[in-house]
Design an enzyme around this catalytic site. Sequence first.
Site, short mmCIF file in Angstrom:
data_model
loop_
_atom_site.label_atom_id
_atom_site.label_comp_id
_atom_site.label_asym_id
_atom_site.label_seq_id
_atom_site.Cartn_x
_atom_site.Cartn_y
_atom_site.Cartn_z
N ILE A 18 0.85 -1.20 0.00
CA ILE A 18 0.00 0.00 0.00
C ILE A 18 0.89 1.25 0.00
O ILE A 18 0.61 2.20 -0.72
CB ILE A 18 -0.98 0.05 1.20
CG1 ILE A 18 -1.74 -1.25 1.37
CG2 ILE A 18 -1.97 1.21 1.01
CD1 ILE A 18 -2.79 -1.22 2.47
N GLY A 19 1.94 1.23 0.81
CA GLY A 19 2.83 2.39 0.89
C GLY A 19 3.40 2.74 -0.48
O GLY A 19 3.42 3.90 -0.89
N ARG A 87 -3.41 -9.31 7.23
CA ARG A 87 -3.86 -10.66 7.58
C ARG A 87 -3.62 -11.64 6.44
O ARG A 87 -3.41 -11.24 5.29
CB ARG A 87 -5.33 -10.65 7.98
CG ARG A 87 -6.31 -10.21 6.90
CD ARG A 87 -7.73 -10.36 7.39
NE ARG A 87 -8.64 -9.53 6.63
CZ ARG A 87 -9.92 -9.79 6.48
NH1 ARG A 87 -10.45 -10.87 7.04
NH2 ARG A 87 -10.70 -8.98 5.79
N ARG A 93 -9.43 -9.54 10.73
CA ARG A 93 -8.61 -8.34 10.97
C ARG A 93 -8.27 -8.24 12.45
O ARG A 93 -7.18 -7.80 12.83
CB ARG A 93 -9.36 -7.08 10.53
CG ARG A 93 -9.65 -7.00 9.03
CD ARG A 93 -10.40 -5.72 8.73
NE ARG A 93 -10.74 -5.56 7.33
CZ ARG A 93 -11.90 -5.94 6.79
NH1 ARG A 93 -12.81 -6.52 7.54
NH2 ARG A 93 -12.15 -5.74 5.50
N ILE A 123 -4.46 3.38 7.99
CA ILE A 123 -5.02 2.28 7.17
C ILE A 123 -4.82 0.93 7.87
O ILE A 123 -5.43 -0.07 7.52
CB ILE A 123 -4.37 2.25 5.76
CG1 ILE A 123 -4.56 3.61 5.05
CG2 ILE A 123 -4.93 1.14 4.91
CD1 ILE A 123 -4.12 3.62 3.59
N ASN A 125 -4.86 -2.31 10.15
CA ASN A 125 -5.96 -3.07 10.77
C ASN A 125 -5.59 -3.65 12.13
O ASN A 125 -4.42 -3.88 12.39
CB ASN A 125 -6.34 -4.23 9.84
CG ASN A 125 -7.37 -3.79 8.82
OD1 ASN A 125 -8.28 -3.06 9.15
ND2 ASN A 125 -7.22 -4.27 7.59
N ARG A 156 -16.43 -0.54 -2.70
CA ARG A 156 -16.72 -1.96 -3.00
C ARG A 156 -18.21 -2.15 -3.25
O ARG A 156 -18.61 -2.80 -4.21
CB ARG A 156 -16.26 -2.84 -1.82
CG ARG A 156 -14.77 -2.97 -1.77
CD ARG A 156 -14.30 -3.92 -0.69
NE ARG A 156 -12.86 -4.07 -0.82
CZ ARG A 156 -12.00 -4.14 0.20
NH1 ARG A 156 -12.45 -4.10 1.45
NH2 ARG A 156 -10.72 -4.26 -0.04
N HIS A 180 -14.93 -1.17 10.39
CA HIS A 180 -14.38 -1.82 9.19
C HIS A 180 -14.12 -3.30 9.49
O HIS A 180 -13.00 -3.77 9.52
CB HIS A 180 -13.08 -1.10 8.80
CG HIS A 180 -12.44 -1.65 7.57
ND1 HIS A 180 -13.07 -1.71 6.35
CD2 HIS A 180 -11.19 -2.16 7.37
CE1 HIS A 180 -12.24 -2.22 5.45
NE2 HIS A 180 -11.09 -2.51 6.05
#
Length: 324
Positions: A18-19, A87, A93, A123, A125, A156, A180
């Site tokens: 993600i980074g 995960r 999560r 972000i 979890n 989504r 979430h």
Amino acid sequence: MANSAGRKKIALIGSGMIGGTLAHLAAKKEMGDIVLFDIAEGMPQGKALDLSQCGPVEGFDAKITGTNDYADIAGADVIIVTAGVPRKPGMSRDDLLGINLKVMKAVGEGIKNNAPDAFVICITNPLDAMVWALREFSGLPHNKVVGMAGVLDSARFATFLAWEFDVSVKDVNAFVLGGHGDTMVPVTSYTTINGIPVNDFAKIKGVDQSRIDEIVDRTRKGGGEIVGLLGNGSAYYAPATSAISMAEAYLGDQKRILPCASYVEGKYGLDGLYVGVPTVIGAGGTEDVIEIELSDEEKSNLKVSTDAVEELLEACKGLDSSLA
Ligand code: LMR
């Protein structure tokens, strides 16, 4: 704080998938100069070098640097935190709580000591608990720390609805509230297709209500579906894109209403909890939480979701006495 070239500074804590995606998006959009931080030596430096070399091809101007030193995030305008462990298939999560709580402690202290004026988007979890813990460890004001989840969950929901009805995603306005986790609350009564409530639209198109229920369920489990497919990691493109939209709303004082894990006090029957709610994001950070009218069923679904978040906070306090 703008740099000498007048550009903003974006610090990304965690340089995994993600980074790296965040850095690429922020650079392409010329949002500012980017500092990619990670404790893994070489990784942020390598990614920064690689991404810098996209500049001549893609035609963006952004200084991208990698570091293992929190001092380098000093003066950041926006910080996006992805540090921690994702995960694996079969995990929830919440199974990441213990390990990622320790990571949030180090990150929170790094932010507190080096960039206390930043707008921080979390972000990591389990999201709602980690954004709460990050706020506690960093000591930043509640309006400057927020979690990225609702934008992703709503995206989504919108995607699945657009596929079902064979319409453009641009015409779908999907609405998700709550934590979430798998108890999140996709709210069909506020979800519209070009202004038409989704349940009415389903009738027009001859789509059975049971299909909408299946889509709601798929949305709730949307993160796990991708974890299962990837086999070794979790989603990164859509989470990164979602966080970038929040950062842009802050940097551009856009006053966008985005579903985010914001600090809610005195609304939705909550007394100081981070959970997904429609939030106005502008130069003041999370400037307002919009409280909508819910049916009894929606209220009770939201309660299940917020209770699950409260339970996680209790677990955090049990794991780290400084949070109690
Ligand atoms: C997601 O929803 O994609 C993220 O929260 C990652 C995950 O573990 O599901």
